[in-house]
Write a protein that holds these residues in place. Structure first.
Motif, PDB file in Angstrom:
ATOM      1  N   TYR A 232       0.854  -1.192   0.000  1.00  9.78           N
ATOM      2  CA  TYR A 232       0.000   0.000   0.000  1.00  9.78           C
ATOM      3  C   TYR A 232       0.885   1.237   0.000  1.00  9.78           C
ATOM      4  O   TYR A 232       1.884   1.295   0.717  1.00  9.78           O
ATOM      5  CB  TYR A 232      -0.937  -0.027   1.217  1.00  9.78           C
ATOM      6  CG  TYR A 232      -1.947  -1.160   1.088  1.00  9.78           C
ATOM      7  CD1 TYR A 232      -3.197  -0.941   0.537  1.00  9.78           C
ATOM      8  CD2 TYR A 232      -1.608  -2.458   1.448  1.00  9.78           C
ATOM      9  CE1 TYR A 232      -4.095  -1.979   0.357  1.00  9.78           C
ATOM     10  CE2 TYR A 232      -2.502  -3.512   1.270  1.00  9.78           C
ATOM     11  CZ  TYR A 232      -3.752  -3.264   0.726  1.00  9.78           C
ATOM     12  OH  TYR A 232      -4.627  -4.293   0.537  1.00  9.78           O
ATOM     13  N   ILE A 308      -3.463   6.277   2.671  1.00 13.13           N
ATOM     14  CA  ILE A 308      -3.231   5.351   1.557  1.00 13.13           C
ATOM     15  C   ILE A 308      -3.798   5.937   0.267  1.00 13.13           C
ATOM     16  O   ILE A 308      -4.941   6.394   0.246  1.00 13.13           O
ATOM     17  CB  ILE A 308      -3.889   3.987   1.852  1.00 13.13           C
ATOM     18  CG1 ILE A 308      -3.173   3.316   3.035  1.00 13.13           C
ATOM     19  CG2 ILE A 308      -3.866   3.082   0.611  1.00 13.13           C
ATOM     20  CD1 ILE A 308      -3.868   2.087   3.558  1.00 13.13           C
ATOM     21  N   ILE A 309      -2.986   5.937  -0.805  1.00 12.71           N
ATOM     22  CA  ILE A 309      -3.497   6.420  -2.095  1.00 12.71           C
ATOM     23  C   ILE A 309      -3.586   5.307  -3.133  1.00 12.71           C
ATOM     24  O   ILE A 309      -4.257   5.464  -4.138  1.00 12.71           O
ATOM     25  CB  ILE A 309      -2.666   7.582  -2.683  1.00 12.71           C
ATOM     26  CG1 ILE A 309      -1.220   7.164  -2.942  1.00 12.71           C
ATOM     27  CG2 ILE A 309      -2.731   8.808  -1.796  1.00 12.71           C
ATOM     28  CD1 ILE A 309      -0.483   8.132  -3.860  1.00 12.71           C
ATOM     29  N   ALA A 310      -2.899   4.205  -2.937  1.00 16.13           N
ATOM     30  CA  ALA A 310      -2.941   3.142  -3.941  1.00 16.13           C
ATOM     31  C   ALA A 310      -2.532   1.826  -3.312  1.00 16.13           C
ATOM     32  O   ALA A 310      -1.891   1.797  -2.250  1.00 16.13           O
ATOM     33  CB  ALA A 310      -2.016   3.461  -5.108  1.00 16.13           C
ATOM     34  N   ARG A 406      -0.592  16.671 -12.787  1.00 21.35           N
ATOM     35  CA  ARG A 406      -0.419  17.775 -11.828  1.00 21.35           C
ATOM     36  C   ARG A 406       0.152  17.301 -10.504  1.00 21.35           C
ATOM     37  O   ARG A 406       0.899  18.007  -9.851  1.00 21.35           O
ATOM     38  CB  ARG A 406      -1.763  18.403 -11.500  1.00 21.35           C
ATOM     39  CG  ARG A 406      -2.545  18.824 -12.669  1.00 21.35           C
ATOM     40  CD  ARG A 406      -3.919  19.188 -12.153  1.00 21.35           C
ATOM     41  NE  ARG A 406      -4.817  19.413 -13.262  1.00 21.35           N
ATOM     42  CZ  ARG A 406      -6.094  19.733 -13.105  1.00 21.35           C
ATOM     43  NH1 ARG A 406      -6.597  19.847 -11.884  1.00 21.35           N
ATOM     44  NH2 ARG A 406      -6.857  19.929 -14.127  1.00 21.35           N
ATOM     45  N   THR A 409       3.792  16.575 -11.205  1.00 24.29           N
ATOM     46  CA  THR A 409       4.419  17.525 -12.123  1.00 24.29           C
ATOM     47  C   THR A 409       5.194  16.796 -13.228  1.00 24.29           C
ATOM     48  O   THR A 409       6.416  16.907 -13.338  1.00 24.29           O
ATOM     49  CB  THR A 409       5.333  18.527 -11.386  1.00 24.29           C
ATOM     50  OG1 THR A 409       4.705  18.929 -10.187  1.00 24.29           O
ATOM     51  CG2 THR A 409       5.612  19.746 -12.227  1.00 24.29           C
ATOM     52  N   ARG A 439      -1.592  11.522  -5.964  1.00 26.24           N
ATOM     53  CA  ARG A 439      -2.758  11.325  -5.119  1.00 26.24           C
ATOM     54  C   ARG A 439      -4.047  11.250  -5.894  1.00 26.24           C
ATOM     55  O   ARG A 439      -4.998  10.644  -5.425  1.00 26.24           O
ATOM     56  CB  ARG A 439      -2.815  12.396  -4.035  1.00 26.24           C
ATOM     57  CG  ARG A 439      -2.673  13.793  -4.501  1.00 26.24           C
ATOM     58  CD  ARG A 439      -2.780  14.755  -3.327  1.00 26.24           C
ATOM     59  NE  ARG A 439      -1.613  14.678  -2.455  1.00 26.24           N
ATOM     60  CZ  ARG A 439      -0.513  15.395  -2.612  1.00 26.24           C
ATOM     61  NH1 ARG A 439      -0.401  16.205  -3.640  1.00 26.24           N
ATOM     62  NH2 ARG A 439       0.482  15.313  -1.770  1.00 26.24           N
ATOM     63  N   CYS A 440      -4.112  11.793  -7.106  1.00 26.54           N
ATOM     64  CA  CYS A 440      -5.372  11.670  -7.846  1.00 26.54           C
ATOM     65  C   CYS A 440      -5.384  10.417  -8.712  1.00 26.54           C
ATOM     66  O   CYS A 440      -6.395  10.097  -9.336  1.00 26.54           O
ATOM     67  CB  CYS A 440      -5.698  12.926  -8.636  1.00 26.54           C
ATOM     68  SG  CYS A 440      -5.229  12.931 -10.372  1.00 26.54           S
ATOM     69  N   GLN A 441      -4.260   9.681  -8.722  1.00 25.52           N
ATOM     70  CA  GLN A 441      -4.196   8.372  -9.378  1.00 25.52           C
ATOM     71  C   GLN A 441      -4.689   8.407 -10.821  1.00 25.52           C
ATOM     72  O   GLN A 441      -5.463   7.544 -11.253  1.00 25.52           O
ATOM     73  CB  GLN A 441      -4.968   7.327  -8.551  1.00 25.52           C
ATOM     74  CG  GLN A 441      -4.257   6.958  -7.254  1.00 25.52           C
ATOM     75  CD  GLN A 441      -3.026   6.110  -7.516  1.00 25.52           C
ATOM     76  OE1 GLN A 441      -3.099   5.028  -8.054  1.00 25.52           O
ATOM     77  NE2 GLN A 441      -1.846   6.639  -7.166  1.00 25.52           N
ATOM     78  N   GLY A 442      -4.259   9.415 -11.541  1.00 25.49           N
ATOM     79  CA  GLY A 442      -4.583   9.467 -12.965  1.00 25.49           C
ATOM     80  C   GLY A 442      -5.932  10.077 -13.290  1.00 25.49           C
ATOM     81  O   GLY A 442      -6.331  10.099 -14.450  1.00 25.49           O
ATOM     82  N   GLY A 443      -6.632  10.556 -12.297  1.00 27.96           N
ATOM     83  CA  GLY A 443      -7.951  11.131 -12.530  1.00 27.96           C
ATOM     84  C   GLY A 443      -7.927  12.246 -13.562  1.00 27.96           C
ATOM     85  O   GLY A 443      -8.741  12.288 -14.472  1.00 27.96           O
ATOM     86  N   PHE A 444      -6.939  13.128 -13.452  1.00 25.78           N
ATOM     87  CA  PHE A 444      -6.860  14.233 -14.398  1.00 25.78           C
ATOM     88  C   PHE A 444      -6.087  13.862 -15.659  1.00 25.78           C
ATOM     89  O   PHE A 444      -6.431  14.292 -16.754  1.00 25.78           O
ATOM     90  CB  PHE A 444      -6.174  15.448 -13.760  1.00 25.78           C
ATOM     91  CG  PHE A 444      -7.048  16.195 -12.817  1.00 25.78           C
ATOM     92  CD1 PHE A 444      -8.181  16.838 -13.290  1.00 25.78           C
ATOM     93  CD2 PHE A 444      -6.758  16.264 -11.468  1.00 25.78           C
ATOM     94  CE1 PHE A 444      -9.003  17.547 -12.422  1.00 25.78           C
ATOM     95  CE2 PHE A 444      -7.574  16.960 -10.589  1.00 25.78           C
ATOM     96  CZ  PHE A 444      -8.700  17.597 -11.069  1.00 25.78           C
ATOM     97  N   THR A 446      -5.162  10.796 -17.135  1.00 23.20           N
ATOM     98  CA  THR A 446      -5.355   9.628 -18.000  1.00 23.20           C
ATOM     99  C   THR A 446      -5.846  10.003 -19.403  1.00 23.20           C
ATOM    100  O   THR A 446      -5.269   9.531 -20.393  1.00 23.20           O
ATOM    101  CB  THR A 446      -6.296   8.614 -17.329  1.00 23.20           C
ATOM    102  OG1 THR A 446      -5.718   8.228 -16.083  1.00 23.20           O
ATOM    103  CG2 THR A 446      -6.474   7.367 -18.191  1.00 23.20           C
TER     104      THR A 446
END
Lengths: 489, 430
Positions: A232, A308-310, A406, A409, A439-444, A446
């Motif tokens: 994790y 935990i982020i992933a 983001r 970076t 932390r956004c795990q590719g949300g922005f 991908t």
């Protein structure tokens, strides 16, 4: 597909060991190739590896693990410098809480001395907490090894393959070996989709599947034990919880559940060690997470579930003997690497040299290539540049001014560079550049990564995959599911 | 080394908050306003929100997201003293309001501002934040990412969808996928009540017969390469899955709509203290953070459900940022704010948060708040003083309540004074 292409050596398996072997072979005047069943190299156990470069006190003196771990550890500075792969000697600490555990630490200290591990010391709890203020107050003694380090295993495997290819080796991906036969003219290797490769020598570095490949060569080897490890990843906000990699005293099955800084700046916690009946179960579980949290909070109480982020899981190639196994078949012309579990990553550069020696003993001629270039073109990591360097690199290529990810970076320039170095999938880009690892795990990012991959590879976004065959990210163009072009309400 | 540029008010982010803040700052007298936007166009997330329902409060009309944005963008573009930098990513902000940004043509840019408005918006919570067990196949997206793929890129991520979380974007995407010919099998919500607006439940789920499973969650993701299905379980009062309630739902796509988090990485580089309840900066009624001259508004401050309130809040921030800049122009030594006259506002019974967190004694301002759980027949009080009565309150709907002179009178009579704490509470009406 490989039309009976003739090679001196074919390496089966593109993990950190297989790519290390390939790079070592690319130093010599011979024709070498690597066959990897996944879409990119480093996607088996390597991708899920904890990334620890071990010091070498964990293993019994005289064992392959002890010898090659200590030898491999020494090779890392030069290796990672040549290949421009992030590596740090952050040091590691094994901690004790009870007088019994303190005894164990003293035994490991002695074992480390016997194995030739440099830079070890035994510290009392308070001294250790001055170095690592977030260590649990219950810890009474620490074995510290300054030579311990951390590396990005996937990046290393990729860099080794890239450098080997630059020196003339061939890398084939999405090639799952299904058969090996041996005739007078050497080995014929066949793949699932009908490709064939000819080789005079074979190196079986198939990791968890090395027992299957050995059996294709007619060897009767004991089965490897798939041992699952869940890990994790914590948010970078708590990336400075510890500097050292923190170990408990080990269990009979593994080095225990650890707190692991990574070169990317996140802390990782894990792994579990659960023997599995199958070689394909990479699921994470609620029980695994609970176990990891309970264990690691006893080492570093500030670790929290909400950070935990992933999560991910990998399968180790558990050795049936407890040591690395070097088998040969066909008078030494096929070398089989079995049970390369921890400290396999650390040992991999030394394993590669050992394999080259074994092949030489079996008759392979190793004539150094005069023009071998050990260096890989440097990778620009925009985030780490100074203001002046940023300015300079944007002037050269404005794509470096477009931040795609983001959280980490990561710029478009870095993503394009990764694709030019061989990344073909969203996960490949992610593991080479860190785009999507934050932390956004590719949300922005991908959708942008998909677009860049499609553009650079000259394909439709519909063909872009997460990690190869059957993992396409998109199902259809918008409106394709509507029959007869119904109007949107 | 590159030169430093100067501006009166720098607005970071050109979404709905940034647009309204920039216009308000100009109206309040700021001479030069600079908008730094990372995208290639203004409008922010509104550009991918092609559904209608925006602007009911502000414009008394049902607009789409882009239409709402275009109520502002032409005004911004028409003002020669609002300088818009597109494709510009801000890398850092200092407490002295120096901004470092990058731009494809200008390279590395340093900008010094007299006042800064933070308007960076928010991001979606992810699977990792929930630690859903299972495999990691293709086909798992946050609802906003899926929205971008469908509405902006023109691709469908999947055909058979389960949505975890009943946040507004998830509800909107349930309808969108259905209209695009995909099958939405279910929306699964861990709480016993929906997270999104009541109107979205009605218009996006009920109108399309999409089932909503409350007090339920996804307890396992199945599929090696692509999502093949999810296991959904009911949960108890502690959100723990109840054994024996598992049901398997085949699907090729799992969308997550499990909450939004203000995006404050940049605020933190400037040392702006955050409120753990909102995830955004602590501000006073001017929307000024605890770092003098740095203001915040919109979803970077707290997550809104209506863009109308974002614009309203941004206008306060923009106007006050302009005033701050003008004061700095008049008195280069800078004029610190008079924090001595402020009271702290804290959430009490059944309140998740209240904003602003600090307030000047006697200020007649709107308070924004969210309750922790739904409640009927509610009296909202401020340290015992009744502010308002509501028939019904829900966590999904942000409350806006005016703090008036009469409330202050009662508070002063009760002995409340600057430096003290005021408690906002939602209590059952007697």
């Amino acid at each position: 597909m490989g039309e009976r292409t003739q090679y001196d050596v074919v390496v089966i398996g593109g993990g950190v060991v297989g790519t290390a072997v390939l790079r070592t072979l690319s130093r010599y005047q011979l024709k070498a190739a690597l066959l990897e069943k996944e879409a990119e190299v480093g996607w088996g156990a390597t991708k899920a590896n904890s990334g620890i470069v071990h010091a070498g006190f964990h293993n019994k003196p005289g064992s392959w693990m002890a010898r090659l771990c200590v030898a491999g550890n020494r090779m890392y500075d030069q290796l990672c410098d040549e290949l421009d792969v992030p590596f740090q000697r952050n040091g590691l600490m094994m901690v004790a809480r009870t007088p019994e555990e303190e005894q164990i630490l003293r035994r490991f200290y002695q074992q480390g001395l016997d194995n030739g591990v440099p830079g070890m010391e035994l510290l009392d709890g308070d001294t250790a907490r001055r170095l690592e203020p977030n260590l649990s107050g219950e810890i009474t003694m620490v074995l510290r090894a300054a030579s311990g380090g951390i590396v990005a295993p996937f990046a290393l495997a990729h860099a080794q393959a890239e450098n080997a290819a630059a020196n003339g080796a061939d890398v084939y991906t999405e090639v799952a070996v299904t058969g090996i036969s041996c005739g007078d003219d050497g080995f014929t290797i066949t793949s699932q989709d009908g490709g064939t490769w000819k080789a005079k020598y074979i190196v079986n570095a198939a990791g968890l599947f090395a027992d299957d490949v050995a059996r294709m060569c007619g060897l009767d080897v004991p089965s490897l034990i798939p041992r699952k490890g869940e890990e994790y990843i914590l948010d970078q906000r708590v990336g400075d919880l510890v500097k050292h990699t923190i170990f408990p005293v080990p269990t009979p099955k593994s080095k225990g559940i650890l707190v692991i800084p990574t070169v990317g700046g996140n802390i990782m916690i894990g792994p579990t060690a659960l023997e599995m009946p199958r070689k394909d179960d990479l699921s994470t579980t609620a029980a695994g997470l609970d176990e990891i949290l309970a264990f690691t909070q006893r080492l570093v109480p500030k670790i929290q579930r909400r950070d935990i982020i992933a999560a991910f899981a990998g399968l180790r190639a558990g050795s049936p003997t407890g040591d690395f196994i070097f088998e040969t078949s066909h008078s030494g012309r096929a070398v089989h690497l079995l049970g390369i579990e921890s400290p396999g990553l650390t040992a991999s550069p030394a394993i590669a040299e050992h394999v080259a020696e074994m092949l030489a003993e079996a008759g392979l001629e190793l004539m150094p290539k005069p023009d071998f270039n050990p260096r890989r073109p440097r990778v620009i990591r925009f985030k780490k540049l100074s203001d002046e360097e940023k300015e300079e690199v944007i002037k050269r290529d404005p794509l470096y001014a477009h931040v795609v990810c983001r959280c980490e970076t990561v710029t478009e320039g870095e993503i394009v560079d990764a694709v030019r170095r061989g990344a073909r999938t969203v996960d490949g880009v992610k593991f080479l550049t860190r785009a999507g690892m934050g932390r956004c795990q590719g949300g922005f990012c991908t959708p942008y990564v998909v677009r860049i991959l499609a553009r650079e590879l000259g394909v439709s976004p519909l063909e872009i995959t997460k990690r190869g065959r059957n993992t396409e990210l998109l199902a259809a163009e918008a409106k394709a599911f509507l029959k007869g072009g119904e109007a949107d309400a | 080394m590159r030169s430093i540029r100067y501006t009166d008010v720098a607005v970071i982010g050109g979404g709905p908050a940034g647009l309204a803040a920039a216009l308000a700052a100009r109206r309040a007298g700021a001479e030069h306003v600079t908008i730094l936007e990372r995208n290639h166009e203004l409008g922010g997330i509104l550009q991918q929100c092609i559904h209608n329902g925006f602007g009911l409060h502000r414009f008394k009309e049902e607009l789409t997201g882009p239409e709402y944005a275009y109520r502002f963008i032409p005004q911004v573009e028409a003002d020669p003293n609002i300088h818009v930098y597109l494709n510009t990513m801000v890398l850092s902000l200092t407490p002295t309001k120096e901004i470092t940004a990058i731009h494809p043509d200008h390279g590395l840019v340093k900008l010094k501002a007299k006042a800064v408005v933070l308007a960076m918006g928010c991001r979606e919570r992810t699977r990792g934040a929930l630690t859903i067990p299972g495999t990691r196949p293709a086909g798992i997206y946050t609802a906003g990412t899926a929205q971008r793929f469908v509405n902006m890129e023109g691709y469908m991520p999947g055909k058979r969808v389960v949505i975890l979380g009943s946040g507004d974007i998830g509800l909107i995407m349930a309808r969108r996928f259905t209209l695009e010919g995909a099958k939405v099998e279910a929306v699964v919500e861990i709480m016993p009540y929906p997270a999104g607006l009541a109107r979205n439940i009605a218009q996006c789920l009920e109108d399309f017969n999409i089932p909503l499973y409350l007090s339920s969650t996804v307890t396992m993701i199945h599929g090696k390469d692509r999502v093949e299905g999810v296991t959904v379980s009911q949960v108890d009062d502690n959100w723990c899955p109840i054994a024996g309630t598992e049901r398997y739902i085949p699907c090729d796509t799992l969308l997550l709509s499990v909450g939004l988090i203000p995006e404050n990485e940049l605020s933190q580089t400037a040392g702006v203290p955050l409120d753990p309840r909102t995830g955004g900066p602590v501000v006073d009624e001017k929307r000024e953070t605890l770092v003098s001259g740095i203001f915040a508004c919109g979803n970077v401050l707290h997550v809104h459900d209506l863009v109308d309130y974002v614009s309203e809040e941004a206008e306060i921030a923009g106007e006050e940022a302009a005033r701050h800049a003008l004061r700095e122009t008049a008195d280069e030594a800078g004029s610190g704010r008079d924090g001595g006259q402020q009271l702290a506002l804290k959430p009490g019974s059944n309140l998740r948060y209240v904003l602003p967190q600090r307030i000047t004694a006697g200020a007649e301002v709107d308070l924004y708040m969210r309750v922790s759980h739904p409640m009927d027949a509610v009296t909202l009080t401020l340290s015992g003083v009744t502010l308002a009565k509501k028939r019904q309150v829900r966590p999904s709907e942000m409350l806006k309540i005016r703090l008036k002179a009469q409330h202050w009178e009662s508070l002063f009579q009760a002995g409340k004074a600057p430096g003290q704490e005021l408690l906002v509470a939602a209590e059952p009406s007697a």
